[in-house]
Design a protein around this motif. Sequence first.
Motif, short mmCIF file in Angstrom:
data_model
loop_
_atom_site.label_atom_id
_atom_site.label_comp_id
_atom_site.label_asym_id
_atom_site.label_seq_id
_atom_site.Cartn_x
_atom_site.Cartn_y
_atom_site.Cartn_z
N SER A 42 0.83 -1.21 0.00
CA SER A 42 0.00 0.00 0.00
C SER A 42 0.86 1.25 0.00
N GLN A 86 -7.49 0.34 -0.76
CA GLN A 86 -7.68 -0.84 0.09
C GLN A 86 -8.79 -0.56 1.10
N ASP A 171 -5.60 -1.91 -5.06
CA ASP A 171 -5.00 -2.36 -3.81
C ASP A 171 -5.97 -3.27 -3.06
N GLU A 172 -5.74 -4.55 -3.17
CA GLU A 172 -6.57 -5.56 -2.50
C GLU A 172 -8.06 -5.33 -2.74
MG MG Z 1 -1.97 -2.83 2.04
#
Ligand code: MG
Lengths: 252, 484
Positions: A42, A86, A171-172
């Motif tokens: 991240s 995220q 991000d995820e």
């Molecule tokens: Mg992360």
Amino acid sequence: MLLNIKDLHVAINGKEILKGFNLQVNKGEIHAIMGPNGTGKSTLAAAITGREGYEITKGEIIYKGQVINDWTPDKRANEGVFLSFQYPVEIPGVSMTNFMRTALNAKREYLGQPQLKAGAFLKLMEEKKKLVEITAKLTNRSVNEGFSGGEKKKNEIFQMAMLEPTLAILDETDSGLDIDALKVVAKGVNELKSDENAFVVITHYQRLLDYIVPDFVHVMYGGRIVKSGGKGLALELEDQGYEWVKEQFGEE
Amino acid sequence: MEDKLSQNKVLEEVTGSDYKYGFVSDIENDAAPKGLNEDIIRLISKKKEEPEWLLEFRLKAFRHWLKLEEPDWALIDYPPIDYQDIIYYSAPKKKETLASLDEVDPELLDTFNKLGIPLEEQKVLAGVAVDAVIDSVSVKTTFKDTLSKHGIIFSSFSEAVKDYPELVKKYLASVVPYTDNYFAALNSAVFSDGSFVYIPKGVRCPIELSTYFRINAANTGQFERTLIVADDDAYVSYLEGCTAPMRDENQLHAAIVEIVVMDNAEVKYSTVQNWYPGDKEGKGGIYNFVTKRAACRGVNSKVSWTQVETGSAITWKYPSCVLMGDNSVGEFYSVAVTNNYQQADTGTKMVHLGKNTKSTIISKGISAGKSNNSYRGLVRVSKKAEGARNFSQCDSLLLGDQCGAHTFPYIQAANDSAIVEHEATTSKISEEQLFYCQQRGIETEKAIGLIVNGYAKEVLNKLPMEFAVEARKLLEITLEGSVG
Ligand SMILES: [Mg+2]
Ligand SMILES: Nc1ncnc2c1ncn2[C@@H]1O[C@H](COP(=O)(O)OP(=O)(O)OP(=O)(O)O)[C@@H](O)[C@H]1O
């Protein structure tokens, strides 16, 4: 080359998190970045998008041939860099419609294009909502407020579809999604994917990569990439975990 | 940590806004000499050709004022005001009676145009009746004829004194007596004009009524007075806007608004207050000391105060509701923004006297720069107010770490059946929210505007449409330069 990150060192509050990170991304490519918790994935996304507090102490981020280390986050965004967060943020009282319209028009203004008329904008919204199968009326819903975890992630992909970025970092985006939602997210990405753009997909799970097939998989550890490979590498990781990485490269 | 960094940066950047209403118009003025004494008050009264009873009222107020001390309990700080150094009467010089708009002083019309208040056809089409008060004197009231068909009176205060003396006499100071407070006494002594509204029984006013106040002349205090009476089953929505030129010296504004609401009647009073706030170093600006109160005398009567306070160097203002009638309802919705060196001490009083009376308070304070922003509110439930209910929500939003936000809620409940709820929050614009907007291409200042507008939405939504648009823009302009 669309994105070229050279020997990037990034510190947060004086603590170095990225330690010599390198990555090259060409148009038309999908890169997956995997790696254990807290390894700096991240942080990488934040550094590319120009988040305050993420100090580049060394190295360069080159985007479309220009060093963008000093660019403001909004300039990067308007130049086509998009981050699917995220942890998407709630903005109470600001409707999704108003938010998206402001964002889209900011980009158009930046590019010297006329503002989008209300009618055209609403039509575009409806079209993109369909793409990510959002049925809720967004007009009267505040940005991410009261959205479930999965809805928030879908909402990120919806915004991506609206803004049509050149470089999208996810991000995820798959975390916390049920299998149907996962497919929707993948569909969004695959429909947007072209020879003119690229994706960097951060994930912990090979599962997502069944739907968004990467050209490259990178293993990140201790603030840099320690191994790169093809799609097969993700399967390997799924199988073996990160123990071998830790053994080979030491505890962080 | 990160949070702080970006806050400061944003703040430094945003402190660069310009007050766009700061022009001075070159209008010929008819002004009294500086200073305050009984002769000045007689002069004001004479200029306005007032009846004897009104002069008497002024003089009584003045004599009372002399006995009072300026209040000092508010969280505001300013050098002593020299009341002898102020001009208490200033009026645009009258030409002979005007037959049409063409004859109005072109400078004056230009002023109104700059303010975005066309007195002409556009406004008529927009359905807004405007009473424009410039330096204390009402210049023109549009739409009078349409309104008079419904029996509605909407005129300048001076005209009302001449045309409807009994009505004015009956209600004047019946809600805010001159003994009420220091600034109310001062206003009662020297008020020069304002608006008067009377909605007869059973009439719903078909258009929104509005007054624009403007201070133009230098060294002049503005002391206007508004009186609104909604008779049984009547309804009216009233808008008030204000601006002033940029001047280095401070100017005093001490107004009174009185509202009387009878059985089943409803009054909505909306204010967008944008008096000149002073410059970035805190020089100049309006001292705004205002007494606003509504008396809900009738059963089922209702009053809502909605205010967007962005201007003034100092704001001292507590629009209140006295809920006398059973089932009467009082509402207060407020957004107060302070930037640079502005100081605001504002809030409301809800006094529950009747049975099953209800009040709602929503206050959103936004502070930036080196400003101070206080909410001060009183909820009082009297012994006889069986079943009274109040809900208060007071939120403060801070931009940066050099400003202050304070909340002073006072609750006095003398009846056990009362339900009084109070909620308060203090927050900062989060770095996360800002970054989220920026990541979508929205630059910092716009992002702050967006977030702040979202924060104040509950209140802004209470404003009439066209006012809301203006208010949103004002919020953004006021906070320009507040964040980097
Ligand atoms: Mg992360
Ligand atoms: N604001 C911050 N202040 C201090 N340390 C931070 C901050 N943000 C991140 N870190 C630290 O930086 C390191 C990398 O964090 P990052 O969020 O980039 O990891 P990640 O690879 O995305 O992990 P995950 O897979 O859990 O999302 C962690 O040790 C984290 O604690």
